[in-house]
Design an enzyme around this catalytic site. Structure first.
Site, PDB file in Angstrom:
ATOM      1  N   ASP A   1       0.206  -7.737   1.456  1.00  0.00           N
ATOM      2  CA  ASP A   1       0.509  -6.310   1.490  1.00  0.00           C
ATOM      3  C   ASP A   1       2.019  -6.064   1.457  1.00  0.00           C
ATOM      4  OD1 ASP A   1      -0.038  -3.548   1.522  1.00  0.00           O
ATOM      5  OD2 ASP A   1       0.048  -3.457   3.699  1.00  0.00           O
TER       6      ASP A   1
ATOM      7  N   HIS B   1       0.816  -1.220   0.000  1.00  0.00           N
ATOM      8  CA  HIS B   1       0.000   0.000   0.000  1.00  0.00           C
ATOM      9  C   HIS B   1       0.852   1.274   0.000  1.00  0.00           C
ATOM     10  CE1 HIS B   1       0.444  -0.321   4.469  1.00  0.00           C
ATOM     11  NE2 HIS B   1       0.428   1.006   4.399  1.00  0.00           N
TER      12      HIS B   1
ATOM     13  N   SER C   1       4.753   2.496   7.927  1.00  0.00           N
ATOM     14  CA  SER C   1       4.401   1.338   7.103  1.00  0.00           C
ATOM     15  C   SER C   1       5.567   0.919   6.239  1.00  0.00           C
ATOM     16  CB  SER C   1       3.204   1.661   6.202  1.00  0.00           C
ATOM     17  OG  SER C   1       2.029   1.747   6.939  1.00  0.00           O
TER      18      SER C   1
END
Length: 179
Positions: A92, A61, A169
């Site tokens: 992911d 993402h 992230s």
């Protein structure tokens, strides 16, 4: 913690992404000035160098639909262009490659998540809110978590109480060996 950070920090990447898109305004009868509008969306995240030739592991993402990926590494003033070389939407994950050849980079050592136990100390390293690297500490509070995210097929999460802030992230969660 300091020795672990000194070992891992050079392999933690700051990732900036740019996405360009256009939107056509709603048609209004008689309006001859309607034309597509172009927008730029910027995003950021973190990643970890996993191969000395410049491969970086991050979250999908972070780089999804990016037309431009720019990477900065600690201790280097150059900003590197990167391209996506592999993705796995189900977990992911994305693998990006720095487009600079002939250079070597410090890579982190990958650990074995099957060896993680509840109560283990861990550090999360990343670039929250566009700031240079930050480190948070915590423990593994659970393993084997599932049914947390409905859109992800593979689910076997490590839960930690180390703070994970926006922009972290893709950054590593490491044990006290720096893995």
């Amino acid at each position: 913690f300091r020795m672990v950070v000194e070992r891992v920090k050079p392999a933690v990447a700051h990732i900036d992404c740019v996405r360009y898109y256009q939107r056509t305004p709603s048609f209004v009868p008689g309006d001859r000035t309607s034309s597509p509008q172009y927008f730029v969306q910027k995003g950021q995240g973190s990643g970890v160098v996993v191969d000395r030739s410049g491969y970086i592991l991050t979250n999908y993402h972070v780089v999804a639909e990016a037309q431009e990926i720019l990477v900065q590494l600690p201790g280097r003033t150059e900003i590197f262009k990167a391209s996506v070389t592999g993705i796995d939407r189900a977990t992911d994950l994305a693998l990006i490659k720095l487009e600079k050849s002939g250079l070597t980079f410090q890579a982190a050592t990958l650990g074995d998540s099957d060896q993680v136990s509840v109560g283990d100390w861990v550090l999360a390293i990343g670039n929250p809110s566009g700031l240079d690297q930050s480190v948070t500490a915590g423990i593994v509070s659970a393993t084997g978590r599932h049914d947390l995210l409905k859109n992800i097929e593979v689910q076997d999460f490590i839960q930690t109480d180390a703070a994970i802030n926006p922009g972290n992230s893709g950054g590593p969660l490491v044990n006290l060996k720096g893995e």
